[in-house]
Scaffold this active site. Structure first.
Site, short mmCIF file in Angstrom:
data_model
loop_
_atom_site.label_atom_id
_atom_site.label_comp_id
_atom_site.label_asym_id
_atom_site.label_seq_id
_atom_site.Cartn_x
_atom_site.Cartn_y
_atom_site.Cartn_z
N ASN A 203 0.87 -1.18 0.00
CA ASN A 203 0.00 0.00 0.00
C ASN A 203 0.91 1.23 0.00
OD1 ASN A 203 -1.83 2.02 0.53
ND2 ASN A 203 -2.35 1.31 2.59
N TRP A 204 1.00 1.86 -1.16
CA TRP A 204 1.95 2.98 -1.29
C TRP A 204 1.40 4.27 -0.70
CZ3 TRP A 204 4.11 2.28 -7.02
CH2 TRP A 204 4.78 1.05 -7.09
N LYS A 205 0.14 4.25 -0.30
CA LYS A 205 -0.50 5.44 0.31
C LYS A 205 -0.25 6.68 -0.56
CE LYS A 205 -0.22 3.21 4.77
NZ LYS A 205 -0.15 3.32 6.22
N SER B 242 3.21 -2.37 10.39
CA SER B 242 4.65 -2.42 10.62
C SER B 242 5.29 -3.76 10.23
CB SER B 242 4.98 -2.07 12.08
OG SER B 242 4.58 -0.74 12.36
N GLY C 32 2.36 1.98 10.90
CA GLY C 32 3.35 3.05 10.78
C GLY C 32 4.05 3.40 12.08
N GLU D 134 -5.63 -5.02 10.42
CA GLU D 134 -4.57 -4.05 10.70
C GLU D 134 -4.86 -3.30 11.99
OE1 GLU D 134 -2.50 -2.80 6.76
OE2 GLU D 134 -4.23 -1.52 7.07
N GLY E 272 2.80 -1.23 4.37
CA GLY E 272 2.87 0.20 4.07
C GLY E 272 4.31 0.63 3.87
N GLY E 273 4.93 1.13 4.92
CA GLY E 273 6.28 1.70 4.86
C GLY E 273 7.30 0.82 4.13
N HIS F 31 -9.57 1.25 4.70
CA HIS F 31 -8.32 1.43 5.45
C HIS F 31 -8.58 2.37 6.63
CE1 HIS F 31 -4.24 2.51 6.53
NE2 HIS F 31 -3.86 1.43 5.88
N GLU G 182 -6.97 4.72 7.80
CA GLU G 182 -6.70 6.14 7.52
C GLU G 182 -7.90 6.78 6.80
OE1 GLU G 182 -2.97 5.52 5.52
OE2 GLU G 182 -2.09 4.88 7.42
#
Ligand code: PGA
Length: 263
Positions: free
Chosen positions: A10-12, A220, A180, A174, A241-242, A102, A104
């Site tokens: 997920n490149w956000k 994470s 994150g 999640e 993600g990251g 998600h 976010e």
């Protein structure tokens, strides 16, 4: 029962088009060293503005190995919805998956369970696969309501879907406090919650649907955490993600996933 693992990135809201192409190509070159059977299902979710650029990089060899996804969609087909993007448009851009719900989006854009259910239905009707996210806050975990909260998110997201639609959908568990933050959820605990989700689906739909649906862990995830996570009975992969923003770390996550036998 064998469920093919999924590793999704997920490149956000990251990467300009040139950077997105570079990241895609690096991962595609890595994937091309293996066969489709050896690899997990690889899904990359760039921003809307980079989808066409990434799609243009998908050659005949890497297309079957690396799927692309959108990070959101609208449930309406078309019309006066300024700023929104439909499932058909996302399909037209080359995507096979769409991430929905998600945390976010729930937190910053006030997405509700009802909206997520409408999105899931529209995605499945459009022939794509939803990756439906769920997860509890730290407060909910500390209050001991993790399981009831997740169960209600899952029931709401899947309401009205057929057994077949549920079986081909993907869930990502999640925990919000793990996203994150570098605080990975303990693998046994993530596996426990995911097994609970599977039971909720068995009650809601059928035992076959609960056994077939792929449920990922997210929060994470790193190259060093994935092996233990993948060794657990009910964890079918990861939403990353990251660590999906760098060719090396994402490739290593894929490589380490392949060390663990298919469930
Ligand atoms: P993270 O993000 O891997 O950076 O924790 C996961 C996600 O939000 O999907």
């Amino acid at each position: 029962m064998s469920r093919k693992p999924i590793i999704a990135g997920n490149w956000k809201m990251n990467k300009l088009q040139s950077e997105a192409k570079e990241l895609f190509l690096g991962i595609a070159y890595f994937a091309e060293r293996f066969t489709k059977e050896q690899l997990p299902t690889i899904v990359l979710a760039p921003t809307f503005t980079s989808l066409a650029a990434v799609e243009s990089m998908r050659c005949d060899k890497c297309r079957p190995l690396v799927a692309i996804a959108a990070q959101n969609c609208n449930w309406e087909k078309s019309g006066a919805y300024t700023g929104e993007i439909s499932v058909d448009m996302i399909k037209d851009a080359g995507c096979e998956y769409i991430i929905i719900g998600h945390s976010e989006r729930r937190q910053h854009f006030l997405e509700t369970d009802e909206m997520i259910n409408k999105k899931a239905k529209a995605i499945l009707e459009g022939g794509l696969i939803p990756i439906i996210c769920c997860g509890e806050t730290l407060e909910q975990r500390e209050a001991g309501i993790t399981d009831s909260h997740i169960a209600s998110q899952i029931k709401a997201a899947l309401a009205g879907l057929t057994e077949e639609e549920i079986s081909k959908s993907v869930i990502a568990y999640e925990p919000i406090w793990a996203i994150g933050t570098g605080k990975t959820c303990d693998a046994d605990e993530a596996n426990r919650v995911i097994a609970m989700i599977r039971n909720v689906i068995k009650d809601l739909s059928s035992i076959a649907a609960g056994d077939a649906i792929r449920i990922l862990y997210g929060g994470s995830v790193t190259p060093s955490s994935i092996e233990e996570q993948m060794s657990k009975s009910d964890i079918d992969g990861a939403l990353v993600g990251g660590a999906s923003l760098k060719i090396d770390s994402f490739s290593e996550i894929i490589a380490n996933t392949m060390k663990v036998t298919v469930k």
